[in-house]
Write an enzyme that holds these catalytic residues in place. Structure first.
Site, short mmCIF file in Angstrom:
data_model
loop_
_atom_site.label_atom_id
_atom_site.label_comp_id
_atom_site.label_asym_id
_atom_site.label_seq_id
_atom_site.Cartn_x
_atom_site.Cartn_y
_atom_site.Cartn_z
N ASP A 109 -25.13 13.25 -26.83
CA ASP A 109 -25.26 14.07 -28.25
C ASP A 109 -23.92 14.95 -28.38
O ASP A 109 -23.93 15.24 -29.76
CB ASP A 109 -26.42 14.48 -28.42
CG ASP A 109 -27.46 13.49 -28.83
OD1 ASP A 109 -26.83 12.19 -29.26
OD2 ASP A 109 -28.71 13.76 -29.15
N HIS A 169 0.82 -1.20 -0.09
CA HIS A 169 0.00 -0.11 -0.09
C HIS A 169 0.66 1.29 0.05
O HIS A 169 0.82 1.93 -0.87
CB HIS A 169 -1.21 0.08 1.06
CG HIS A 169 -1.59 1.33 1.45
ND1 HIS A 169 -2.62 1.90 0.48
CD2 HIS A 169 -1.59 2.03 2.39
CE1 HIS A 169 -3.03 2.96 0.94
NE2 HIS A 169 -2.47 3.19 2.42
N ASP A 199 -2.65 8.80 -0.75
CA ASP A 199 -3.15 7.69 -0.14
C ASP A 199 -4.52 7.31 -0.09
O ASP A 199 -4.83 6.02 -0.54
CB ASP A 199 -2.97 8.17 1.63
CG ASP A 199 -3.58 7.27 2.49
OD1 ASP A 199 -3.32 5.82 2.54
OD2 ASP A 199 -4.15 7.40 3.54
N HIS A 221 3.52 6.51 5.75
CA HIS A 221 2.65 7.42 6.12
C HIS A 221 1.92 6.58 7.11
O HIS A 221 1.00 7.22 7.95
CB HIS A 221 1.74 7.86 4.79
CG HIS A 221 0.87 6.90 4.34
ND1 HIS A 221 1.32 5.91 3.47
CD2 HIS A 221 -0.41 6.48 4.75
CE1 HIS A 221 0.23 5.26 3.07
NE2 HIS A 221 -0.88 5.63 3.69
N GLU A 264 0.54 5.52 12.74
CA GLU A 264 -0.91 5.07 12.94
C GLU A 264 -0.88 3.45 13.13
O GLU A 264 -1.52 3.13 14.32
CB GLU A 264 -1.59 5.57 11.78
CG GLU A 264 -3.24 5.13 11.86
CD GLU A 264 -4.01 6.28 12.72
OE1 GLU A 264 -3.42 6.98 13.22
OE2 GLU A 264 -5.10 6.02 12.69
N ASP A 265 -0.28 2.73 12.48
CA ASP A 265 -0.25 1.24 12.50
C ASP A 265 0.58 0.68 13.13
O ASP A 265 0.40 -0.67 13.52
CB ASP A 265 -0.49 0.68 11.08
CG ASP A 265 -1.87 1.20 10.63
OD1 ASP A 265 -2.78 1.85 11.29
OD2 ASP A 265 -2.11 1.30 9.27
MN MN Z 1 -2.81 4.38 3.89
#
Ligand code: MN
Length: 701
Positions: free
Chosen positions: A259, A48, A139, A72, A76-77
């Protein structure tokens, strides 16, 4: 299957070796950090960020944006801290990643949905570096491209957010290509049936029209060739969401929209655009009123092109866009195109918004040349770099406030009563000082208490006019009621000396006096007395009749500590309960309490018009500051020792400063808050018990 090697190859066409290697390093760092994590599709997670970086590489973004793209989702993860990224990759990249994470955390759905536009602005305000937005858009684009694997509900939520927030942001930044893709993917996810139906209809129509399209294209190319113009003619497809919006908004039938035959002609320079225009107008008759010169007058986001509509053979309408290659690049990539053109040469991107500002500046200059109104230009600028902060109420409403606003400004913006009764605040669920400037994206909650009052100190930090006006107004009311009550006490004290009181004075007498002083209410008179504008004993004598003498046995007025704004304690001598005191009345300011022997009032001490005998009430409340000067032998940890002694006597240190007189003796100035003299004596006793203390003096003027 995209790989980091393939990306590195592409990057080396426009980035230096060192920069490509930094991007590689960021990739491997992310790969390790996300190790074991998988996407919904089953692929390793790192595919990703790699795809996001690829999207930014298409736009020829700089190496820092690409590194941020790789990293990125790391904060967060994977729980890796921003500081760790900063140590590895430097402050700029860490800031970018942090900014993207903050945007990711912002959950649009749980907040007020009608405020999409404010939300867009909030996103812009949160990103101090515009590249944060570009990474976030990339992202989101990859997430939209891989949306099918998600559950229906989540898919719809993301699609809705994309249509309402991110597509308009892409549009503001002139990033047409991304906007179109956002819209089509979002449309497909929100309305799969409608999208499929339009897609089929477009496909069918295209098959039917192939012959006509080819014919028109040929005749356009031929017409350019005759005039010796180099240009690239291509058929242009309308995007599905665009067709859908037209059908809904303008209530047109699908056939009516389809058209129209649309073409784009790309040429080398501006001059050629106008020559092409002449040539095609010569070929087919232009439809009146449909010609638009967006080269001379660009759109707000910098879009430039010539638009015209022609009557083709058998009267079929042909829409034509004519532009240069550079304009085409700008139309597709907007602000990102700026990186493409300017990144060669100056290696170091200048500061945070410098690039974006250049783009905005370019757009603004175009607008100015076109003679657009200043107001309009300002609105473009403000949209991109808002001077406001955007914060949430606990219920998710977005409030727009000027930059630098505090929780108090916020409280008054919510409601005057909330402002007036505010005592504390929580920012993102944590208690914070009321004076702290708010940051975009924060959730602000006001803690209020019934009967609480505005604090005059708020005037030092509020920035909104509304807060300022209401605080002043509330303080004025408060001051008036406090002045009235002090005035009443002062007047009654004198009257009591004559065996009278305000209640005993005949009403007509009071009325006559008010008329004489040109006052309306008895409260006005009492306020004047409380503020020191009129002398209580003069008023008392007038009320009782001029024949009366000054009472001799006039007792002192008792100070309770609850008099409020109209009574203050002199800074020069800092009296505390237990000290002999005297009140000094100065016009308009109310009463200032001094020590009986304070030098500052020695001249007016015996003037009954200026000074009034005071005493302390038995139940006096409050904390009073005194200044102590402690001389002691220099020793290690001396401040801590002093602090803990004061603390042990239940005192509070408000301020502390130290002078070293020579190597041996130190002089420490302490401001301590105490209840009264007895309390002060306890504090001093504790201090005296410290070893090495030579002398303790209470400071007074
Ligand atoms: Mn992401």
């Amino acid at each position: 299957m995209p790989s980091i090697d393939a990306l590195a190859d592409r990057l080396s066409t426009y980035l230096g070796n060192d920069q490509v290697n930094l991007v590689r390093r960021a990739y491997f760092y992310a790969e390790q950090a996300h190790d074991g994590q998988r996407r919904r599709s089953g692929e390793a997670y790192v595919t990703h960020p790699l795809a996001v970086a690829n999207i930014l590489a298409d736009m020829h973004m700089d190496h820092q944006s690409l590194m941020a793209a790789m990293l990125h989702d790391v904060i967060e993860d994977t729980g890796i801290a921003k500081e760790a990224l900063q140590a590895q990759f430097g402050e700029t990249v860490a800031e970018l990643v942090d900014g993207v994470s903050k945007l990711t955390q912002m959950n649009f759905e749980t907040k007020a949905e009608a405020q999409a536009e404010n939300f867009q602005k909030m996103a812009m305000a949160m990103a101090r570096d515009i590249r944060v937005i570009l990474v976030k858009l990339a992202d989101r684009l990859h997430n939209m491209r891989t949306l099918e694997v998600l559950s229906g509900e989540k898919r719809r939520r993301i699609a809705k957010e994309t249509l309402e927030i991110y597509a308009p942001i892409a549009n503001r930044l002139g990033m047409h290509a991304i906007r179109i893709e956002f819209e089509d993917l979002g449309f497909k996810a929100m309305h799969p049936m409608r999208s499929a139906r339009i897609y089929q209809a477009v496909k069918r129509a295209r098959g039917n029209r192939k012959e006509i399209v080819n014919k028109i294209e040929e005749s356009l190319s031929h017409c350019l060739a005759i005039d010796g113009i180099q240009g690239e003619v291509s058929g242009r497809q309308k995007h599905l969401y665009g067709i859908y919006k037209k059908m809904r908004g303008k209530r047109r039938a699908f056939n009516e929209i389809m058209d129209v035959y649309a073409f784009r002609i790309i040429v080398d320079k501006v001059d050629t655009c106008y020559r092409v225009l002449g040539a095609v107008h010569n070929l087919y008759k232009p439809l009146p009123g449909r010609f638009k010169d967006y080269i001379a007058i660009p759109k707000a986001n910098g879009y430039q092109s010539l638009h015209t509509t022609l009557f083709g053979m058998h009267g079929v309408p042909i829409e034509i866009q004519i532009r240069t290659r550079e304009m085409e690049e700008m139309a597709n990539n907007g602000i990102a195109a700026h990186w493409l053109y300017k990144s060669s040469g100056d290696e170091q991107p200048k500061g945070t918004h410098a690039r974006a500002r250049q783009w905005v500046k370019g757009v603004l200059e175009m607008q100015q040349r076109a003679g657009n109104s200043l107001e309009f230009i300002e609105s473009v600028k403000i949209d991109l770099f808002p001077d406001e902060v955007y914060v949430f109420t606990p219920k998710g409403r977005i409030m727009e406030l000027p930059k630098g606003s505090t929780a108090v400004d916020f409280a008054y913006a919510v409601h005057t009563d909330v402002g007036n009764s505010c005592i504390a605040c929580r920012i993102n669920r944590r208690l914070a000082p009321l004076s702290e400037p708010l940051q975009s994206g924060s959730t602000v909650e006001i803690v209020s208490a019934p009967g609480a009052r505005p604090n005059p100190a708020w005037l030092n930090f509020v920035v909104t006019g509304k807060a300022r006006t209401h605080i002043r107004h509330a303080l004025k009311l408060q001051r008036r009621s406090e002045s009235i009550s002090l005035g009443e006490r002062l007047l009654n004290k004198v009257l009591n000396g004559f065996d009278s009181s305000l209640e005993k004075v005949p009403a007509e007498r009071v009325k006559a006096m008010l008329t004489e002083y040109r006052l309306e209410l008895i409260e006005d008179l009492l306020e004047d007395i409380g503020l020191g504008n009129r002398m209580a004993y003069v008023v008392a004598r007038r009320l009782l009749g001029d024949g009366e003498q000054l009472p001799s046995a006039e007792g002192p007025l008792a100070i309770r500590g609850t008099e409020g704004l109209v009574l203050s304690y002199a800074k020069c001598c800092t009296p505390i309960p237990g000290d002999p005191i005297v009140g000094h009345l100065s016009a308009g300011k109310g009463m200032v309490v001094h020590l009986d022997n304070c030098r500052n009032i020695s001249e007016v001490r015996h003037n009954p018009e200026k000074c009034i005998q005071l005493s302390w009430a038995k139940d006096v409340t409050g904390e009073f500051n005194v200044e102590l000067r402690v001389e002691l032998e220099h020793q290690r940890g001396l401040i801590a020792l002093l602090a803990s002694s004061v603390n042990a006597a239940d005192g509070n240190i408000e301020k502390i400063s130290m002078d070293e007189r020579d190597g041996r003796i130190s002089v420490v100035q302490l401001v301590v808050s105490v209840h009264d003299r007895v309390h002060l004596a306890r504090v001093i006793k504790k201090l005296r018990a410290l070893t090495g203390v030579i002398r303790i003096t209470r400071m007074r003027a």
